[in-house]
Design an enzyme around this catalytic site. Structure first.
Site, mmCIF file in Angstrom:
data_model
loop_
_atom_site.group_PDB
_atom_site.id
_atom_site.type_symbol
_atom_site.label_atom_id
_atom_site.label_comp_id
_atom_site.label_asym_id
_atom_site.label_seq_id
_atom_site.Cartn_x
_atom_site.Cartn_y
_atom_site.Cartn_z
ATOM 1 N N SER A 136 60.116 28.655 112.848
ATOM 2 C CA SER A 136 60.355 29.504 111.681
ATOM 3 C C SER A 136 59.999 28.726 110.428
ATOM 4 C CB SER A 136 61.817 29.918 111.625
ATOM 5 O OG SER A 136 62.596 28.813 111.195
ATOM 6 N N LYS A 137 60.153 29.387 109.294
ATOM 7 C CA LYS A 137 59.779 28.756 108.013
ATOM 8 C C LYS A 137 60.486 27.417 107.805
ATOM 9 C CE LYS A 137 57.948 32.427 105.276
ATOM 10 N NZ LYS A 137 58.420 33.703 105.812
ATOM 11 N N ARG A 138 61.675 27.285 108.395
ATOM 12 C CA ARG A 138 62.426 26.033 108.274
ATOM 13 C C ARG A 138 61.582 24.844 108.720
ATOM 14 N NH1 ARG A 138 65.872 25.107 111.912
ATOM 15 N NH2 ARG A 138 65.417 26.951 113.130
ATOM 16 N N GLY A 169 58.583 24.236 108.183
ATOM 17 C CA GLY A 169 57.437 23.939 107.312
ATOM 18 C C GLY A 169 56.373 25.002 107.478
#
Ligand code: GLU
Length: 494
Positions: free
Chosen positions: A263-265, A267
């Site tokens: 996920s966006k977490r 990067g």
């Protein structure tokens, strides 16, 4: 599917943001499958979620698919966005009449009904159903279609709901022969009566998807594992319509290095991010190809032609794939180094422009060859060119803070003077590595400086700082006129 049937696969993104690497993988697998079997690859835009879908996202996703080189045979034309192919429209928001007609069909055959229950009422009924361990069923009295239509015409709201178990005593198993996961069994009471068309008139994903896969004559569906649980509703709908079901294959999850869903977490996760970071589409393709599939020949670097030749569903890996950035970097550097220099330069140029670097010598193809030969071995991504080429841009020449020190050295002025004299009398426009070494030796004698006192002032007069790429690489890439301009700046200050 009959053995002589043409393979037709689709990628069906919801346009709610950039193309995620997971989506890119789904697109790639479907594309390769189509090409392997000389079939058709269809792009269908699933934009019925009006709140989250945007035209802008659709354009961005189309641009990302183009960048990845995944050209579709049918779908919105990548330039004009007009429908291309005989099974359009390819945007679900333009297919509402088709969905309504299908919903009417189910209502008429008794497999769906108008549901006038409001949210509050349904909430209570659902709670009671959960407590009794039963799925949601129809209301006590189903409103006949004609009456329902009249009520809706006079302003009432109703959803159209699929009637799952006509006979509640008959729970049956739906068995999906999944091409990746093997047989998956779903008992029919896993779901209750589900909505096909919402009370606001918008059809829901499972309903549209089934109808479109059938009408677009899709033979195989490779999609993310998160859709596995949707398949039961879709199987029920295929059966209710009497449509032939495609073969399904649910792809493994892609996890981040911490083994959590990517996920966006973690990067960068969108193709756009990777493009901006200077990854090559060939490398990203090759990397995501191996995140859930492996080559029967055990290859790691696989050309598009070989991918097409080798791609079948037997090599899918149902276990989650872990996204390994280090491997992607390695792969990118391999692809980057293998590019012919003209092509590499074409890819590097936008990054230099982005960094505001003007490099007039680059007009000369022999210069480009020389520069790329040395710099490409130091590049992992195209964006690395921004730092590597920086010392070659005259407009960026400046004395860095750690270059200041040399201005206090007594030898510095002598070194610069001798260095400039050598440059001025040098007959050519560009100095080779050997010539540079010889010049340095002469400066050493004339300026009576050695070691650090000799090298640092020259470095500062070439790149403005005592650290960085070796001068024997940079000096041959700088025209004599630039070198003179730079040493003049030091002399004027020193
Ligand atoms: N629109 C769905 C998604 O973006 C596609 C589901 C499917 O392939 O059936 O996840």
């Amino acid at each position: 599917m009959a053995s002589n049937q043409k393979v037709r696969v689709r990628f069906a993104p919801s346009p709610t943001g950039y193309l995620h690497v997971g989506g890119a993988r789904t697109a790639l697998y479907n594309f390769l499958y189509a090409k392997h079997f000389a079939g058709d690859f269809i792009l269908r835009i699933e934009d019925t979620d009006l709140e989250r879908s945007t035209e802008e996202s659709m354009r961005m996703q189309i641009a990302d698919l183009k960048w990845l080189g995944l050209q579709w045979d049918e779908g919105p034309n990548p330039e004009t966005l007009q429908d291309m192919g005989p099974y359009g429209p390819y945007r679900q928001s333009q297919r509402k009449a088709i969905y309504q007609e299908h919903a009417d069909r189910l209502v008429n055959s008794g497999r769906a009904y108008y549901d006038f229950r409001d949210d509050a009422e349904l909430e209570k009924i659902k709670e009671a159903a959960v407590a009794a361990g039963k799925p949601l069923g129809p209301p006590d009295k189903i409103v006949p279609a004609a009456e329902a239509k009249a009520r809706i015409a006079s302003g009432e709201k109703a959803a159209i709901r699929f009637r799952n178990q006509i006979d509640e005593s008959k729970v049956r198993d739906f068995v999906l022969h999944d091409l990746v996961r093997g047989d998956v069994t779903f008992p029919s009471d896993m779901v209750g009566d589900f909505v096909c068309i919402r009370s606001n008139g918008m059809p829901v994903y499972n309903f549209c998807c089934t109808i479109d896969d059938a009408l677009m004559k899709i033979t195989h569906v490779f999609r993310a594992e998160e859709h596995l649980s949707n398949t039961l509703r879709q199987m029920m709908l295929f059966e209710a319509f009497g449509y032939e079901m495609p073969r399904f294959g649910h792809l493994s999850f892609i996890l981040g290095p911490d083994r959590q869903k990517l996920s966006k977490r973690h990067g960068a996760t969108s193709c756009h991010d990777y493009k901006e970071k200077g990854y090559l589409p060939e490398a990203l393709n090759n990397f995501i190809l191996l995140s859930g599939w492996s080559s029967p020949k055990g290859q790691e670097i696989i050309s598009r032609e070989e991918q097409i030749e080798q791609f079948t569903h037997e090599r899918f890996n149902p276990a989650p794939a872990v996204f390994d950035d280090a491997k992607l970097e390695w792969m990118n550097s391999v692809y980057l180094r293998a590019l012919p220099h003209d092509e590499l330069w074409r890819r590097v140029e936008p990054f230099l422009k982005r960094a505001g670097l003007e490099i007039p010598m680059a007009e000369d193809s022999a210069w480009r060859d020389q520069a790329l030969s040395v710099f490409k071995t130091k590049m992992t991504t195209l964006a690395d060119a921004e730092t590597l080429f920086l010392p070659l841009a005259d407009s960026k020449f400046a004395i860095a803070a750690d270059g200041e020190e040399v201005f206090a050295w007594p030898e510095a002025g002598r070194v610069w003077k001798a260095w400039k004299e050598e440059l001025v009398k040098f007959p050519g426009e560009r100095i080779s590595e050997t010539e540079f070494n010889a010049i340095q030796d002469r400066v050493k004698v004339v300026a009576d400086a050695k070691g650090k006192q000799l090298f640092q002032p020259i470095r500062v007069a070439v790149i403005g700082q005592p650290h960085g790429t070796e001068l024997k690489i940079l000096v041959p890439l700088l025209p004599k006129s630039s070198l003179i301009r730079r040493v003049d700046i030091c002399l004027a200050r020193g």
